[in-house]
Design a protein around this motif. Structure first.
Motif, PDB file in Angstrom:
ATOM      1  N   GLU A  53       0.779  -1.336  -0.205  1.00 34.91           N
ATOM      2  CA  GLU A  53      -0.107  -0.003  -0.055  1.00 34.91           C
ATOM      3  C   GLU A  53       0.764   1.241  -0.058  1.00 34.91           C
ATOM      4  N   ILE A  54       1.933   1.212   0.630  1.00 34.58           N
ATOM      5  CA  ILE A  54       2.986   2.342   0.732  1.00 34.58           C
ATOM      6  C   ILE A  54       3.522   2.591  -0.421  1.00 34.58           C
ATOM      7  N   ILE A  55       3.676   1.654  -1.283  1.00 36.45           N
ATOM      8  CA  ILE A  55       4.428   1.569  -2.690  1.00 36.45           C
ATOM      9  C   ILE A  55       3.442   2.397  -3.575  1.00 36.45           C
ATOM     10  N   ARG A  56       2.145   1.687  -3.551  1.00 39.35           N
ATOM     11  CA  ARG A  56       1.190   2.297  -4.590  1.00 39.35           C
ATOM     12  C   ARG A  56       1.222   3.836  -4.159  1.00 39.35           C
ATOM     13  N   ARG A  57       1.043   4.041  -2.841  1.00 39.67           N
ATOM     14  CA  ARG A  57       0.724   5.603  -2.730  1.00 39.67           C
ATOM     15  C   ARG A  57       1.875   6.113  -3.318  1.00 39.67           C
ATOM     16  N   LEU A  58       3.166   5.870  -2.817  1.00 37.80           N
ATOM     17  CA  LEU A  58       4.490   6.454  -3.462  1.00 37.80           C
ATOM     18  C   LEU A  58       4.338   6.791  -4.834  1.00 37.80           C
ATOM     19  N   ALA A  59       4.028   5.841  -5.761  1.00 35.93           N
ATOM     20  CA  ALA A  59       3.816   5.684  -6.964  1.00 35.93           C
ATOM     21  C   ALA A  59       2.923   6.888  -7.571  1.00 35.93           C
ATOM     22  N   CYS A  60       1.797   6.904  -6.994  1.00 35.70           N
ATOM     23  CA  CYS A  60       0.715   7.867  -7.375  1.00 35.70           C
ATOM     24  C   CYS A  60       1.212   9.423  -7.062  1.00 35.70           C
ATOM     25  N   VAL A  61       1.557   9.656  -5.898  1.00 36.52           N
ATOM     26  CA  VAL A  61       2.523  10.901  -5.454  1.00 36.52           C
ATOM     27  C   VAL A  61       3.431  11.255  -6.464  1.00 36.52           C
ATOM     28  N   PHE A  62       4.375  10.338  -6.777  1.00 34.59           N
ATOM     29  CA  PHE A  62       5.469  10.445  -7.657  1.00 34.59           C
ATOM     30  C   PHE A  62       5.128  11.006  -9.101  1.00 34.59           C
TER      31      PHE A  62
ATOM     32  N   TRP B 138       5.334  20.019  -4.840  1.00 35.09           N
ATOM     33  CA  TRP B 138       6.035  19.906  -3.497  1.00 35.09           C
ATOM     34  C   TRP B 138       6.108  18.672  -2.784  1.00 35.09           C
ATOM     35  N   ARG B 139       5.120  17.923  -3.342  1.00 39.95           N
ATOM     36  CA  ARG B 139       4.946  16.489  -2.837  1.00 39.95           C
ATOM     37  C   ARG B 139       5.931  15.140  -3.250  1.00 39.95           C
ATOM     38  N   TYR B 140       7.041  15.876  -3.953  1.00 38.60           N
ATOM     39  CA  TYR B 140       8.281  15.188  -3.915  1.00 38.60           C
ATOM     40  C   TYR B 140       8.763  14.728  -2.612  1.00 38.60           C
ATOM     41  N   GLU B 141       8.565  15.984  -1.634  1.00 36.89           N
ATOM     42  CA  GLU B 141       8.816  15.426  -0.040  1.00 36.89           C
ATOM     43  C   GLU B 141       8.273  14.397   0.475  1.00 36.89           C
ATOM     44  N   CYS B 142       7.025  14.165   0.080  1.00 38.66           N
ATOM     45  CA  CYS B 142       6.228  13.092   0.546  1.00 38.66           C
ATOM     46  C   CYS B 142       6.819  11.829  -0.070  1.00 38.66           C
ATOM     47  N   CYS B 143       7.313  11.986  -1.298  1.00 39.73           N
ATOM     48  CA  CYS B 143       7.877  10.698  -1.871  1.00 39.73           C
ATOM     49  C   CYS B 143       9.171  10.337  -1.103  1.00 39.73           C
ATOM     50  N   ALA B 144       9.939  11.418  -0.644  1.00 40.47           N
ATOM     51  CA  ALA B 144      11.014  11.266   0.240  1.00 40.47           C
ATOM     52  C   ALA B 144      10.620  10.434   1.454  1.00 40.47           C
ATOM     53  N   VAL B 145       9.744  10.773   2.087  1.00 42.58           N
ATOM     54  CA  VAL B 145       9.389  10.202   3.285  1.00 42.58           C
ATOM     55  C   VAL B 145       9.043   8.712   3.110  1.00 42.58           C
ATOM     56  N   PHE B 146       8.279   8.491   2.199  1.00 41.41           N
ATOM     57  CA  PHE B 146       7.911   6.963   1.729  1.00 41.41           C
ATOM     58  C   PHE B 146       8.987   6.321   1.532  1.00 41.41           C
TER      59      PHE B 146
ATOM     60  N   HIS C 140      12.790   0.890 -10.820  1.00 42.09           N
ATOM     61  CA  HIS C 140      11.981  -0.245 -10.348  1.00 42.09           C
ATOM     62  C   HIS C 140      10.709  -0.425 -10.758  1.00 42.09           C
ATOM     63  N   THR C 141      10.099  -1.475 -10.473  1.00 41.16           N
ATOM     64  CA  THR C 141       8.449  -1.622 -10.607  1.00 41.16           C
ATOM     65  C   THR C 141       7.851  -1.803  -9.406  1.00 41.16           C
ATOM     66  N   PHE C 142       6.575  -1.958  -9.452  1.00 36.47           N
ATOM     67  CA  PHE C 142       6.070  -2.411  -7.957  1.00 36.47           C
ATOM     68  C   PHE C 142       6.690  -3.705  -7.463  1.00 36.47           C
ATOM     69  N   GLU C 143       6.885  -4.585  -8.354  1.00 32.80           N
ATOM     70  CA  GLU C 143       7.199  -6.117  -7.804  1.00 32.80           C
ATOM     71  C   GLU C 143       8.672  -5.858  -7.334  1.00 32.80           C
ATOM     72  N   SER C 144       9.645  -4.971  -8.213  1.00 34.37           N
ATOM     73  CA  SER C 144      11.039  -5.204  -7.772  1.00 34.37           C
ATOM     74  C   SER C 144      11.143  -4.383  -6.458  1.00 34.37           C
ATOM     75  N   LEU C 145      10.369  -3.441  -6.292  1.00 35.77           N
ATOM     76  CA  LEU C 145      10.455  -2.362  -5.056  1.00 35.77           C
ATOM     77  C   LEU C 145       9.976  -3.231  -4.109  1.00 35.77           C
ATOM     78  N   MET C 146       8.980  -3.851  -4.079  1.00 36.75           N
ATOM     79  CA  MET C 146       8.252  -4.879  -3.230  1.00 36.75           C
ATOM     80  C   MET C 146       9.302  -5.887  -2.562  1.00 36.75           C
ATOM     81  N   GLU C 147      10.108  -6.457  -3.319  1.00 39.07           N
ATOM     82  CA  GLU C 147      11.090  -7.372  -3.391  1.00 39.07           C
ATOM     83  C   GLU C 147      12.538  -6.823  -2.488  1.00 39.07           C
ATOM     84  N   GLN C 148      12.650  -5.597  -2.834  1.00 40.25           N
ATOM     85  CA  GLN C 148      14.035  -4.846  -2.311  1.00 40.25           C
ATOM     86  C   GLN C 148      13.867  -4.042  -1.426  1.00 40.25           C
ATOM     87  N   SER C 149      12.799  -3.499  -0.859  1.00 41.70           N
ATOM     88  CA  SER C 149      12.605  -2.484   0.100  1.00 41.70           C
ATOM     89  C   SER C 149      12.401  -3.174   1.412  1.00 41.70           C
ATOM     90  N   VAL C 150      12.607  -2.407   2.422  1.00 43.20           N
ATOM     91  CA  VAL C 150      12.379  -3.112   3.698  1.00 43.20           C
ATOM     92  C   VAL C 150      11.703  -1.947   4.793  1.00 43.20           C
TER      93      VAL C 150
END
Length: 218
Positions: free
Chosen positions: A37-46, A107-115, A143-153
């Protein structure tokens, strides 16, 4: 304990604070979204940030055409169209958005930084330093959704709550300085507002889970 840790940081940085400002969220109330859910939100904001940047950078005669390919790439990689908030969807569909809309979403690049920080993909900058959009893009475009899911912690709930509490107090200091017309060179209120917004969504402050409805009370 969390409040004490935040105040220790504020003291170290010489940032004003008030003792009686309570934590916004207690641990038992906190519901961190899952990583997907965080990655989805990140991608939309980005995606909205990318559109804003293209429309405001002054480099393109046909901004709609210039935005088409990068937005299509984000759709292919993250399937953003099904997860945009109502405000984001309206912005993305407008032929000629207002300047205020471009500014808001830019300005929401800053939100992306937080995510991306919450996903352990980058570290947060100092609260007066604008995030590096190229650094964010290096993650998102590679990245894609799948690779970010795999590599992020996903960072721990405690670490995210600590950051939210500190930024809440940063925001109070910014508002107080603005009201009393004081200089506060160690904080940038526009940056802090976006950090606060994203962190409040992450921790479910005030029980709000819908992105467009997040509030940043101090």
């Amino acid at each position: 304990e969390r409040k004490g840790r935040s105040i220790a940081v504020l003291k170290e940085k010489g940032i004003p604070y008030i003792e009686h400002l309570k934590c916004a969220v207690f641990e038992e109330e906190c519901r961190i979204p899952d990583k997907g859910e965080i990655i989805r939100r990140l991608a939309c904001v980005f995606a909205a940030c990318v559109r804003s940047e293209i429309y405001t950078c002054g480099q393109f005669e046909d901004c709609k055409k210039a935005a088409a390919d990068p937005l299509a790439d984000l759709e292919e990689g993250y399937q953003i169209s099904g997860y945009l908030s109502p405000e984001e969807k309206e912005y993305m569909e407008q032929e000629m958005p207002e300047a205020a809309d471009h500014n808001k979403f830019g300005w929401r690049y800053e939100c992306c930084a937080v995510f991306l920080w919450a996903l352990s993909m980058i570290e947060m900058k100092e609260p007066v330093e604008i995030c590096d959009a190229a650094e964010l893009g290096a993650v998102m475009w590679n990245h894609t959704f799948e690779s970010l899911m795999e590599q992020s912690v996903l960072r721990s709930r405690e670490e995210i709550l600590d950051m939210q509490d500190l930024v809440l107090r940063y925001h109070w200091a910014c508002v107080d300085a603005r009201i009393h017309r004081k200089e506060l060179g160690m904080l940038n209120e526009e940056i802090i507002y976006e950090w606060h917004y994203a962190l409040n969504w992450l921790v479910g402050a005030d029980g709000i889970r819908k992105w467009d409805e997040v509030v940043t009370n101090t």
